[in-house]
Every structure is written in structure tokens, then in C-alpha cells.
Design an enzyme around this catalytic site. Structure first.
Site, PDB file in Angstrom:
ATOM      1  N   CYS A 286       3.691  -4.667   6.738  1.00 36.65           N
ATOM      2  CA  CYS A 286       3.283  -4.371   5.367  1.00 36.65           C
ATOM      3  C   CYS A 286       4.422  -3.716   4.591  1.00 36.65           C
ATOM      4  O   CYS A 286       5.411  -3.264   5.168  1.00 36.65           O
ATOM      5  CB  CYS A 286       2.060  -3.460   5.361  1.00 36.65           C
ATOM      6  SG  CYS A 286       0.545  -4.270   5.915  1.00 36.65           S
TER       7      CYS A 286
ATOM      8  N   HIS B 166       0.837  -1.203   0.000  1.00 32.86           N
ATOM      9  CA  HIS B 166       0.000   0.000   0.000  1.00 32.86           C
ATOM     10  C   HIS B 166       0.868   1.246   0.000  1.00 32.86           C
ATOM     11  O   HIS B 166       2.081   1.195   0.251  1.00 32.86           O
ATOM     12  CB  HIS B 166      -0.968   0.018   1.193  1.00 32.86           C
ATOM     13  CG  HIS B 166      -0.316   0.014   2.542  1.00 32.86           C
ATOM     14  ND1 HIS B 166       0.356   1.104   3.063  1.00 32.86           N
ATOM     15  CD2 HIS B 166      -0.240  -0.960   3.494  1.00 32.86           C
ATOM     16  CE1 HIS B 166       0.802   0.814   4.279  1.00 32.86           C
ATOM     17  NE2 HIS B 166       0.476  -0.437   4.559  1.00 32.86           N
TER      18      HIS B 166
END
Length: 275
Positions: free
Chosen positions: A252, A236
Site C-alpha cells: 500500500c 491510506h
């Protein structure tokens, strides 16, 4: 999109499935993304296994990012590559622990409201071994690839993330088409290693740190949950460019805007190698 249908004898020209962006209900998106923002050659015997249509799928654990498949065999080559073939699950199917083995899980036709595409890592006759999106990380299983419940396609892309170097590279037909410094997991919450895949594409509706979130088929090995969700690791964006090239996330991979623009165009099921 760079999908092409493949038959059992090679690549054939065909349709390119449209990439779906789905709006996830706010509460689910918070559970998924909140933690990413900040924590809270053997021949196949002639006999066939029991077809999925005769297996009671309701009795099997679900192979999704929310599920656990403890009996699934581990990935035999977690740093390996594939030939790019992916499997589209049109209807829920049974997953087996081996060719002609025992049914151990149910792979549903949708993940996060996106169509299910999973990479094929091995084939034996009419059987395909695929990566699963469930815990534990590195789960795989065998499915019948000759079923009318599935079809094959090919992705021309691979995403490589060198966690130590904090660099993401996108390859197309083996040729580099993009390379960026990225943010990865902190020392106490590292990005999990191994091969996984782009599981879904979600339009962000809750926060503004990334317009699109790309959940992967892997999970944090540190946290059992991100803010109450399943602890799904994702690719992301991030508004502060200072995080790129650092170990700063809860697992992440944070990417620049131009990297996210390219990544969001890749087919679901595209192989992602975290190494």
C-alpha cells in the site's frame, strides 16, 4: 468534488456527484485494511454486440476487487494517461473482450458499497474501454457507453506515485496542487506498477492508523491476500511520520494526513498512476 457530466461531444456543465464515505462491516474492513497496516483508429462496424440486457450476467465472473477476470485483455498502455473521462455504472453491465466481442465479465453498479466509477482509456464509436478492479492487475474490458445503464463524467485530477522516488503528486487540470513523500511497498512486497484508479472511500472503524482508506483497482503481486481479504492495495494514512520516504509497507501507499485530506476529496474513478 470535481466531476462534470460529459456528452459525446465534450464537457458540459452539470451535477457533481457527492463523494460517498461508507462504513464497511468490521470483518470486511479487517480483511481489506489489515494487510495494509501490517501484512497478514478503427471504425466501429454497424452491427452491435448483444446488449447487456440479453446477456445472462449471472454466468459471468464479477469484475470487483474480490473477483478474477482471466479472459480480460491487459492494459495496452499501463503507464499512459487518459483524458479524464470516467464511466458511472448505474446498473450491472456486461464487459466484452473487444468491440463486438465476447462477454467476459459483469461489472456491478457498486464496489465496497460505493458507486462504481471506472476510467475510460479508449473509445471507439459507442464503445468504451475501461480499467477493471479485478485480478489480474491491468485488466481492462469494453462496454457499451451508449447504454442507459451508464453515464460519463470527467475528473480533473490525476494522482501520480513515483514508487522509486517515494513521492505522490496530485494534479488538477495538469497543474500540481500537492506533493508529498510517501511510504511504499518493501523490496519483497513492492507496490504494483501500472495505471489504476480510486475504487472506493471507506471510513475506518476497526483500527486507528488511518481515518479513511482509499482502495485502488489493483492488488498485491506478492500476497494473494491481506489477512484473508483480496489483497487490495490502497492509499491510506499512517501515524508514524518516519515511514514517509521509505519502502516499508506490504504494497500500500502510506500518505501524510494533509495528503489524505486532499485525496479523499477526489472523485471515485480518478486515475492513479503507479510508476
Amino acid at each position: 468534488m470535481e466531476f462534470a457530466r460529459v456528452g459525446f461531444r465534450g464537457t458540459l456543465p452539470g451535477t457533481r456527484p457527492a463523494r460517498r464515505l461508507v462504513a464497511i462491516p468490521a470483518v470486511l474492513l479487517v480483511l481489506l485494511a489489515g494487510g495494509c497496516a501490517e501484512r497478514n483508429p478503427d471504425p466501429v462496424p454497424a452491427e452491435a454486440a448483444t446488449p447487456s440486457s440479453t446477456v445472462d450476467l449471472s454466468t459471468l465472473p464479477e469484475a470487483t476487487t474480490f473477483g478474477r477476470t482471466p479472459r480480460a485483455p491487459r492494459d495496452p498502455d499501463p503507464q499512459g494517461t487518459t483524458d479524464g473521462v470516467v464511466l458511472r455504472v448505474e446498473q450491472d453491465i456486461a464487459v466484452y473482450d473487444s468491440v463486438r466481442g465476447k462477454a467476459i465479465a459483469r461489472l456491478p453498479a457498486r464496489q465496497f458499497k460505493s458507486p462504481t466509477w471506472v476510467p475510460i482509456v479508449a473509445e471507439r464509436g459507442d464503445w468504451a474501454r475501461v480499467l477493471l478492479p479485478s485480478r489480474p492487475n491491468g485488466s481492462t474490458g469494453w462496454v457499451r457507453a451508449d447504454s442507459d445503464r451508464v453515464h460519463k463524467a470527467r475528473s480533473r485530477h490525476v494522482v501520480n506515485v513515483d514508487v522509486d522516488a517515494r513521492r505522490l503528486v496530485v494534479l488538477e487540470d495538469g497543474r500540481e496542487i500537492g506533493s508529498w513523500k510517501v511510504g511504499v511497498g518493501k523490496e519483497d512486497s513492492p507496490t504494483p506498477l501500472g495505471r489504476t484508479f480510486i475504487l472506493a472511500s471507506i471510513r475506518e472503524t476497526v483500527t486507528d492508523y488511518s481515518p479513511i482508506i482509499l482502495p485502488l483497482g489493483t492488488h498485491s503481486e506478492t500476497f494473494t491476500t491481506y489477512g484473508g481479504g483480496p489483497g487490495t492495495v490502497a492509499l491510506h494514512g499512517w501515524p508514524d511520520p518516519g515511514v514517509f520516504g521509505t519502502a516499508s509497507s506490504d504494497g500500500c501507499v502510506r500518505v501524510p494526513a494533509d495528503a489524505l485530506s486532499l485525496l479523499r476529496s477526489l472523485p471515485l474513478g480518478t486515475l492513479v498512476r503507479l510508476r
